[in-house]
Design an enzyme around this catalytic site. Structure first.
Site, PDB file in Angstrom:
ATOM      1  CG  ASP A  71      -1.952   0.979   1.240  1.00 41.60           C
ATOM      2  OD1 ASP A  71      -1.734   2.069   0.511  1.00 41.60           O
ATOM      3  OD2 ASP A  71      -2.946   0.922   2.084  1.00 41.60           O
ATOM      4  CG  ASP A  84      -4.176   5.565  -0.069  1.00 38.03           C
ATOM      5  OD1 ASP A  84      -3.596   4.552  -0.111  1.00 38.03           O
ATOM      6  OD2 ASP A  84      -4.942   5.828   0.766  1.00 38.03           O
ATOM      7  CG  HIS A 123      -9.272   7.505   3.301  1.00 39.06           C
ATOM      8  ND1 HIS A 123      -8.491   8.085   2.640  1.00 39.06           N
ATOM      9  CD2 HIS A 123      -8.849   6.064   3.096  1.00 39.06           C
ATOM     10  CE1 HIS A 123      -7.535   7.350   2.150  1.00 39.06           C
ATOM     11  NE2 HIS A 123      -7.657   6.003   2.258  1.00 39.06           N
ATOM     12  CG  HIS A 133      -7.071   8.372   6.703  1.00 35.51           C
ATOM     13  ND1 HIS A 133      -5.790   8.088   7.209  1.00 35.51           N
ATOM     14  CD2 HIS A 133      -7.418   7.238   5.927  1.00 35.51           C
ATOM     15  CE1 HIS A 133      -5.570   7.129   6.483  1.00 35.51           C
ATOM     16  NE2 HIS A 133      -6.238   6.541   5.771  1.00 35.51           N
ATOM     17  CD  GLU A 182      -7.928   2.226   2.463  1.00 38.90           C
ATOM     18  OE1 GLU A 182      -7.032   1.318   2.480  1.00 38.90           O
ATOM     19  OE2 GLU A 182      -7.942   3.096   2.633  1.00 38.90           O
ATOM     20  CD  GLU A 188      -6.146   2.843  -0.660  1.00 36.93           C
ATOM     21  OE1 GLU A 188      -5.006   2.259  -0.131  1.00 36.93           O
ATOM     22  OE2 GLU A 188      -6.706   3.945  -0.134  1.00 36.93           O
TER      23      GLU A 188
END
Ligand code: MN
Ligand code: MN
Length: 297
Positions: free
Chosen positions: A85, A96, A157, A165, A190, A281
């Site tokens: 990640d 992300d 998020h 976040h 995710e 994700e």
């Protein structure tokens, strides 16, 4: 979204996607975790972005919030289920992204596919006004259909500038939320899938940190590190590995800063039955009511 923001979020996303693929391609028996993390972050910098958070490399029952330290001797073993990640930012605009691979075995392909399929289905349904609870229901439905369970206390998020976040949470179950996706939002989705109970708990304090509040630190050496942290990482997560450049005993100074309450650490999150977890994700931007994945390489 203005032109500058759009350009930055697309660039950050594509660099993060490329870095993710590099990391995934490196994962193999005997390879050191720290080498993968360092190579990912070096690529992000080489391509003109900045790591948005320390590369998380989580194995088997560990779902999130582990990054190797510089002195970490850990390597991958045959059969490991590895989640990579990583994130990049350009002028604070973040991509992300994560993917799961299995080291030289094919025991968990269904579990890995379960999270990536759920992500595809979630992204396909996103538009202006989509309630996040409905996205969660889709993620859960898809994972259950694949024969697994979603990790219900981990969320996607919203992402804002210099804020990983921010705003909305995107659940992996229908949590009843009536919050809605809106155009111009940047969202990280995710899904996590597991063959276990479907919950994570805090296993032990981690080595990923974030700035909490500015207040004078009496210890001179810790104060100096704190100044570097504020300048370099701003409000974004960071790790011990990144602090070694400022102080060879960063490990100790970080403990001082934790005690002072000016930074906090993220606990390592582990599936409560020690079951295996997969994660996929992408970061998505919503433009004129339509979703666009930014984190493709
Ligand atoms: Mn992530
Ligand atoms: Mn995320």
């Amino acid at each position: 979204m203005d032109e500058h923001a759009l350009e930055c979020v697309r660039k950050a996303g594509s660099i993060a996607g490329e870095a993710r693929e590099l990391g995934i391609s490196m994962v193999d028996e005997g390879v050191k975790l720290v080498d993968v993390a360092n190579e990912i972050e070096a690529l992000i910098i080489k391509k003109g972005a900045i790591p948005a958070f320390p590369t998380n490399i989580c194995i088997n029952q560990i779902a999130a919030h582990f990054t190797p330290n510089n002195n970490d001797t850990g390597v991958f073993h045959v059969g490991d289920v590895v989640k990579v990640d990583c994130g990049a930012h350009v002028d604070g605009y973040i991509g992300d992204t994560a993917k799961t691979v299995e080291v030289r075995t094919k025991n968990w392909q269904g579990l890995i596919e379960a999270s990536s399929r759920a992500l595809r289905m979630a992204i396909d349904m996103i538009g202006d006004g989509t309630p996040v609870g409905t996205i969660g229901a889709t993620v859960k439905g898809s994972i259950v259909e694949s024969g697994y369970r979603p990790v219900s206390n981990l969320n996607g998020h919203e992402v804002k500038r210099y804020n990983l976040h921010a705003g909305l949470s995107i659940p992996n179950i229908d949590d009843g939320s009536k919050d809605r996706i809106r155009s111009d939002m940047t969202i990280a989705i995710e899904p996590f899938a597991t063959n276990g109970h479907g919950h994570v708990g805090n296993s032990k304090p981690g080595n990923i940190y974030r700035f909490i509040r500015d207040r004078p630190v009496r210890d001179e050496r810790a104060a100096k590190l704190f100044e570097n942290i504020k300048t370099e990482f701003k409000s974004l997560p960071f790790c011990e590995r990144w602090c070694d450049q400022f102080d060879p005993q960063a490990n100790h100074q970080l403990k001082v800063l934790l005690r002072h309450g000016v930074i906090s650490s993220y606990s390592i999150l582990t599936e409560i039955e020690d079951a295996v977890v997969s994660q996929t994700e992408h970061t998505v931007i919503v433009l004129n009511g339509r979703s666009e994945i930014t984190t493709k390489p």
